[in-house]
Design a protein around this motif. Structure first.
Motif, mmCIF file in Angstrom:
data_model
loop_
_atom_site.group_PDB
_atom_site.id
_atom_site.type_symbol
_atom_site.label_atom_id
_atom_site.label_comp_id
_atom_site.label_asym_id
_atom_site.label_seq_id
_atom_site.Cartn_x
_atom_site.Cartn_y
_atom_site.Cartn_z
ATOM 1 N N SER A 1 -9.920 -40.843 -2.237
ATOM 2 C CA SER A 1 -9.605 -39.827 -1.230
ATOM 3 C C SER A 1 -8.104 -39.809 -0.938
ATOM 4 C CB SER A 1 -10.413 -40.035 0.050
ATOM 5 O OG SER A 1 -10.176 -41.300 0.602
ATOM 6 N N ALA A 2 -7.454 -40.977 -1.012
ATOM 7 C CA ALA A 2 -6.002 -41.038 -0.838
ATOM 8 C C ALA A 2 -5.310 -40.287 -1.977
ATOM 9 C CB ALA A 2 -5.534 -42.488 -0.783
ATOM 10 N N LEU A 3 -5.774 -40.524 -3.202
ATOM 11 C CA LEU A 3 -5.195 -39.841 -4.366
ATOM 12 C C LEU A 3 -5.416 -38.334 -4.274
ATOM 13 C CD1 LEU A 3 -3.788 -39.951 -7.122
ATOM 14 C CD2 LEU A 3 -6.054 -40.315 -8.152
ATOM 15 N N LEU A 4 -6.623 -37.926 -3.886
ATOM 16 C CA LEU A 4 -6.926 -36.500 -3.747
ATOM 17 C C LEU A 4 -6.039 -35.858 -2.677
ATOM 18 C CD1 LEU A 4 -8.679 -34.089 -4.571
ATOM 19 C CD2 LEU A 4 -10.308 -34.802 -2.806
ATOM 20 N N LEU A 5 -5.897 -36.529 -1.552
ATOM 21 C CA LEU A 5 -5.047 -36.029 -0.466
ATOM 22 C C LEU A 5 -3.602 -35.888 -0.933
ATOM 23 C CD1 LEU A 5 -5.145 -35.154 2.484
ATOM 24 C CD2 LEU A 5 -4.864 -37.550 3.121
ATOM 25 N N THR B 1 -1.745 -32.240 -1.414
ATOM 26 C CA THR B 1 -0.497 -32.007 -0.683
ATOM 27 C C THR B 1 0.600 -31.517 -1.618
ATOM 28 O OG1 THR B 1 -1.064 -33.682 0.964
ATOM 29 C CG2 THR B 1 1.256 -33.060 0.800
ATOM 30 N N VAL B 2 0.740 -32.153 -2.787
ATOM 31 C CA VAL B 2 1.766 -31.724 -3.752
ATOM 32 C C VAL B 2 1.535 -30.264 -4.134
ATOM 33 C CG1 VAL B 2 2.702 -32.069 -6.075
ATOM 34 C CG2 VAL B 2 2.211 -34.052 -4.636
ATOM 35 N N VAL B 3 0.290 -29.897 -4.419
ATOM 36 C CA VAL B 3 -0.028 -28.524 -4.820
ATOM 37 C C VAL B 3 0.249 -27.547 -3.671
ATOM 38 C CG1 VAL B 3 -1.924 -26.974 -5.467
ATOM 39 C CG2 VAL B 3 -1.690 -29.198 -6.594
ATOM 40 N N LEU B 4 -0.192 -27.889 -2.467
ATOM 41 C CA LEU B 4 0.011 -26.993 -1.325
ATOM 42 C C LEU B 4 1.483 -26.841 -0.950
ATOM 43 C CD1 LEU B 4 -2.993 -27.946 0.990
ATOM 44 C CD2 LEU B 4 -2.750 -25.936 -0.491
ATOM 45 N N TRP C 1 -0.470 -40.578 2.788
ATOM 46 C CA TRP C 1 -0.627 -39.862 1.518
ATOM 47 C C TRP C 1 -0.126 -38.429 1.594
ATOM 48 C CZ3 TRP C 1 -0.797 -43.322 -1.868
ATOM 49 C CH2 TRP C 1 -1.338 -44.551 -1.517
ATOM 50 N N VAL C 2 -0.260 -37.806 2.750
ATOM 51 C CA VAL C 2 0.318 -36.473 2.933
ATOM 52 C C VAL C 2 1.842 -36.586 2.877
ATOM 53 C CG1 VAL C 2 0.596 -34.529 4.536
ATOM 54 C CG2 VAL C 2 -1.646 -35.605 4.260
#
Length: 179
Positions: free
Chosen positions: A5-9, A13-16, A80-81
């Motif tokens: 979930s940390a990696l996904l977050l 964030t990078v994409v957004l 992570w964000v």
């Protein structure tokens, strides 16, 4: 927080951040923040320009999120964000300042279709010296250069720079080729 979930977050964030960067560039930097950003659309005298203050401004939320989560017990996801915001900043720096504007000397030449497309799109953004009439506000995602050229032509090339190769562009590259 689970590693997945940390990696996904982080990745989300990078994409957004591309959407956030587009909006900030389009409506803030070319709007009320033009007083800083206009230095980036002019020939640079020296290593720094007022526009560089945006790097500091955009780094503050990243640092605050990471610091707050690690030292004040804020939501752990903020680490992570904040890291995703920082990663986007590093991608931006590598693409924008090193590859496109060559603020750090490199022998890298874009060879792949994607890299050529985003570099040319950013150069087409810089053919306009004013805050209005620009095209291509993204950094990692960009429209086709031929579409951008057509849009500049449709707008009557208002605000376009006079010289064919602005100082901040790589030598030997023209930003706008006549059709």
């Amino acid at each position: 927080m689970a590693w997945w979930s940390a990696l996904l977050l982080f990745l989300v964030t990078v994409v957004l951040m591309e959407g956030f960067a587009y909006a900030m560039h389009r409506w803030v930097m070319h709007g009320p923040g033009w007083f800083l950003h206009k230095s980036h659309h002019r020939a640079r005298d020296g290593h720094w320009e007022l526009n560089d203050l945006y790097a500091v401004i955009f780094a503050v939320p990243s640092v605050l999120m990471i610091y707050g989560a690690l030292h004040y017990g804020w939501w752990p996801g903020f680490v992570w964000v904040g890291a995703g915001v920082a990663a986007y900043g590093m991608i931006y720096f590598g693409f924008h300042d090193v590859i496109v504007h060559r603020r750090i000397p490199t022998r890298y030449l874009p060879k792949g279709q994607y890299m050529k497309r985003i570099v040319q799109a950013h150069r087409l953004h810089h053919v306009v010296e004013t805050r209005e009439g620009n095209v291509s506000f993204g950094f990692i995602v960009a429209p086709k250069p031929e579409d951008l050229k057509a849009e500049l032509k449709r707008r009557g090339r208002k605000g376009m720079r006079r010289s064919s190769v602005p100082d901040q562009m790589a030598p030997g590259h023209t930003a706008f080729a006549e059709d």
